[in-house]
Design a protein around this motif. Structure first.
Motif, mmCIF file in Angstrom:
data_model
loop_
_atom_site.group_PDB
_atom_site.id
_atom_site.type_symbol
_atom_site.label_atom_id
_atom_site.label_comp_id
_atom_site.label_asym_id
_atom_site.label_seq_id
_atom_site.Cartn_x
_atom_site.Cartn_y
_atom_site.Cartn_z
ATOM 1 N N PRO A 118 0.747 -1.032 0.089
ATOM 2 C CA PRO A 118 -0.056 0.032 0.200
ATOM 3 C C PRO A 118 1.054 1.299 0.071
ATOM 4 C CG PRO A 118 -0.670 -1.535 1.619
ATOM 5 C CD PRO A 118 0.754 -1.969 1.244
ATOM 6 N N ALA A 119 0.248 2.284 -0.632
ATOM 7 C CA ALA A 119 0.984 3.536 -0.571
ATOM 8 C C ALA A 119 1.564 4.082 0.610
ATOM 9 C CB ALA A 119 0.411 4.724 -1.145
ATOM 10 N N PHE A 167 15.834 0.856 -4.572
ATOM 11 C CA PHE A 167 15.571 0.600 -6.088
ATOM 12 C C PHE A 167 14.355 0.429 -6.774
ATOM 13 C CE2 PHE A 167 17.067 -3.377 -3.853
ATOM 14 C CZ PHE A 167 16.282 -4.151 -4.405
ATOM 15 N N CYS A 168 13.232 0.311 -5.698
ATOM 16 C CA CYS A 168 12.056 -0.122 -6.077
ATOM 17 C C CYS A 168 11.066 0.834 -6.561
ATOM 18 C CB CYS A 168 11.078 -1.000 -5.056
ATOM 19 S SG CYS A 168 12.023 -2.605 -4.724
ATOM 20 N N PRO A 169 10.478 1.023 -7.640
ATOM 21 C CA PRO A 169 9.792 2.075 -8.080
ATOM 22 C C PRO A 169 8.506 2.205 -6.788
ATOM 23 C CG PRO A 169 9.032 0.298 -9.423
ATOM 24 C CD PRO A 169 10.134 -0.106 -8.312
ATOM 25 N N ALA A 170 8.225 3.552 -6.650
ATOM 26 C CA ALA A 170 7.002 3.989 -5.738
ATOM 27 C C ALA A 170 5.775 3.509 -6.349
ATOM 28 C CB ALA A 170 7.220 5.515 -5.370
ATOM 29 N N PRO A 171 5.056 3.112 -5.506
ATOM 30 C CA PRO A 171 3.575 2.662 -5.952
ATOM 31 C C PRO A 171 2.834 3.758 -6.178
ATOM 32 C CG PRO A 171 3.930 2.267 -3.523
ATOM 33 C CD PRO A 171 5.049 2.705 -3.988
#
Length: 152
Positions: A138-139, A148-152
Motif C-alpha cells: 500500500p502507498a 531501487f524499487c519504484p514507488a507505488p
C-alpha cells in the motif's frame, strides 16, 4: 582331515545373487559426483559473492535481489541447494546405518532425515523462485521498500 575353502573377498554374500537396484552403490556414486559438482558450485558462489565487485560489504538485500533477477543464478543456487541437501542427507543416513543398532530406531532416524531434507528443499526452492525484491505494498508503506524499487 577336512579342507575349508574361503570365498574371495569380492564374492557377494550369500549363495544367491541379489536382484534389483543396488542403492548403496548408487548412493556411493552420488556422493562422489555431487561432491565434485558442489565444489564447483560453492567456489563459484563464493567467488561471485565475495571477490567480484565490492566484496562482502556489498552483500545486502539489493545484491540478492539483483542476483536472483537473473534466471542463471536462480538455477545455480537451486542446484547448489538440492545437491547439498541430498548429499548431506545421504551422509547422515550412512552415519545412522553405521551406528544405530536397533532396526526400528534406524528406520525412525532415517525417516526423520528424509523428511527434513524434503522440507528444507521445498522451502529453499520456494524462497528462490518466489523471491520478489519489490513486492506490491500500500502507498502508506512505500517507505519500507528498498530504494531501487519504484514507488507505488
Amino acid at each position: 582331515m577336512t579342507s575349508t575353502t574361503i570365498d574371495s573377498p569380492r564374492t557377494p554374500a550369500g549363495s544367491a545373487k541379489r536382484r534389483g537396484v543396488n542403492w548403496e552403490k548408487w548412493g556411493w556414486i552420488y556422493m562422489r559426483v555431487s561432491g565434485v559438482v558442489l565444489l564447483v558450485l560453492i567456489f563459484g558462489h563464493l567467488f561471485v559473492n565475495l571477490m567480484v565487485g565490492e566484496g562482502v560489504k556489498a552483500i545486502d538485500f539489493a545484491f540478492v535481489g539483483g542476483k536472483w533477477s537473473d534466471p542463471f543464478w536462480k538455477v545455480w543456487d537451486t542446484l547448489m541447494l538440492w545437491l547439498a541437501m541430498i548429499h548431506g542427507g545421504n551422509g547422515m543416513r550412512t552415519i545412522v546405518n553405521d551406528y544405530a543398532r536397533s532396526p526400528r530406531l534406524r528406520k525412525v532416524l532415517v525417516g526423520a532425515i528424509a523428511a527434513s531434507v524434503v522440507v528444507l528443499i521445498l522451502l529453499g526452492t520456494l524462497v528462490v523462485f518466489t523471491f520478489d525484491p519489490c513486492p506490491v505494498v500500500p502507498a502508506d508503506q512505500a517507505h519500507l521498500l528498498p530504494s531501487f524499487c519504484p514507488a507505488p
